[in-house]
Design an enzyme around this catalytic site. Structure first.
Site, PDB file in Angstrom:
ATOM      1  N   ARG A  34     -19.241  83.870  94.048  1.00  0.00           N
ATOM      2  CA  ARG A  34     -18.680  84.256  95.339  1.00  0.00           C
ATOM      3  C   ARG A  34     -19.456  85.413  95.950  1.00  0.00           C
ATOM      4  NH1 ARG A  34     -14.053  83.047  97.510  1.00  0.00           N
ATOM      5  NH2 ARG A  34     -13.233  82.242  95.529  1.00  0.00           N
ATOM      6  N   LYS A 193      -0.404  78.694  75.680  1.00  0.00           N
ATOM      7  CA  LYS A 193      -0.868  79.714  74.733  1.00  0.00           C
ATOM      8  C   LYS A 193      -1.020  81.073  75.406  1.00  0.00           C
ATOM      9  CE  LYS A 193      -5.307  79.793  76.291  1.00  0.00           C
ATOM     10  NZ  LYS A 193      -6.237  80.911  76.535  1.00  0.00           N
ATOM     11  N   ARG A 257      -7.354  88.622  77.177  1.00  0.00           N
ATOM     12  CA  ARG A 257      -6.771  89.384  78.292  1.00  0.00           C
ATOM     13  C   ARG A 257      -5.251  89.315  78.254  1.00  0.00           C
ATOM     14  NH1 ARG A 257      -8.889  86.951  83.072  1.00  0.00           N
ATOM     15  NH2 ARG A 257     -10.782  88.148  82.673  1.00  0.00           N
TER      16      ARG A 257
END
Length: 336
Positions: A34, A193, A257
């Site tokens: 991007r 998960k 994360r």
């Protein structure tokens, strides 16, 4: 079916890593980023320091910020954007997709509102049969794979020939892909998960140890399997890389994360503080616990851990409180 020229749309950590995997397997890879400065760094410096610091990317991997340029002549297109932004991004790319290119999804989640899996979103927007879309799942911690540590993944597609084509295109000395035809099971495993990893992170933040983690992972697996059974998934999928494999990696690694985000919440940080520490990004599990909870309620699947994560993330309930409530639930047979 042979795939040599591949485009990867998205230059985050997993997209960049999978592009490296493909290039190391001998494929010609073009990435779309991007931001033009990221594309320039990948193209000229062969690095992406914002997402994979210390990793040198292969010479046969290039990048551009022009989607049309990236997609020209691609035989396979890998969609490597977050699940909740996939629809908007793909809508902008739809008319640029080369005819007959194999579409590959790296996203793991269930779309808010529609409750669709990622292959269903791609099918709707791109106008291709859902059975022709290849889904990548498994224990895919990007930094470890980018460091060329041995790992495996599952490539799921109802059209087995397409899965085999991407298998051949991505297999290299450190990355071993397997094929599967159970797209539903692989996508549900990949989405669920992230939610269970949040719970494991919260447990760690509260100071709990290995027994608690093992309990959450195992009972989380039971939740995934129950939802999968309601939606027609193969139970064996949840015993494989896309199920327990991905679950263990995401729930136990500090590179995850979702686990790291949950751990901050467990230590008493606010959602805003945890998001700021994650570079402004909300963990996928925070969004997915809402859509997965709605999906489970719609089909009558009991998912108490997922429900608990929704209450913490979206209703502000204290993690310690929901933990006590989970332990205080009605006692029952393990497999009921």
């Amino acid at each position: 079916m042979s795939v040599q020229r591949v485009t990867v749309l998205g230059a985050g950590s997993w997209g960049t890593t999978f592009a490296k995997v493909l290039a190391d397997a001998g494929r010609d890879v073009t990435m779309w980023a991007r931001r033009a400065e990221i594309a320039e760094e990948i193209r000229t410096g062969h690095t992406n320091t914002g997402y994979l610091p210390g990793v040198r990317l292969p010479d046969r991997l290039t990048a551009t910020a022009d989607a049309a340029e990236a997609l020209a002549g691609a035989e396979a297109v890998v969609l490597a954007v977050p699940s909740q932004s996939l629809r908007a991004n793909l809508t902008g790319w739809r008319d640029l997709l080369p005819r007959d290119a194999v579409l590959v999804s790296l996203a793991k989640g269930v779309e808010l509102g529609t409750l669709k899996r990622m292959s269903e979103v791609i099918s709707e927007i791109a106008g291709v049969p859902a059975g022709e879309i290849v889904v990548v799942s498994g224990p895919n911690l990007a930094r470890e794979i980018a460091a060329e540590q041995p790992s495996a993944a599952v490539l799921a597609c109802a059209d087995h020939e397409r899965a085999v084509a991407i298998q051949k295109a991505s297999a290299n000395r450190y990355f071993r892909p397997y094929t599967n035809t159970d797209v539903v099971g692989c996508e549900l495993g990949g989405a669920c998960k992230n939610v269970i990893a949040l719970s494991c992170g919260m447990a760690a933040g509260l100071g709990f140890g290995t027994n608690t983690m093992a309990t959450l992972i195992t009972r989380g697996l039971a939740e995934m399997a129950r939802l999968g059974a309601k939606l027609g998934a193969d139970p064996l999928t949840f015993a494989g890389l896309a199920g327990v494999g991905d679950l263990v990696a995401t729930c136990s690694s500090p590179l995850s994360r979702n686990r790291s985000f949950g751990e901050r919440i467990g230590r008493g940080e606010s959602m805003g503080q945890a998001q700021a520490a994650a570079g402004g990004q909300v963990a996928e599990g925070v969004m997915s616990c809402r859509s997965i909870r709605e999906l489970a309620r719609g089909v009558g699947a009991d998912m108490p851990i997922t429900d608990a994560m929704y209450r913490v993330c979206h209703e502000g309930v204290d993690p310690a409180r929901v933990g006590a409530e989970l332990l205080g639930r009605e006692r029952k047979h393990e497999w009921s």
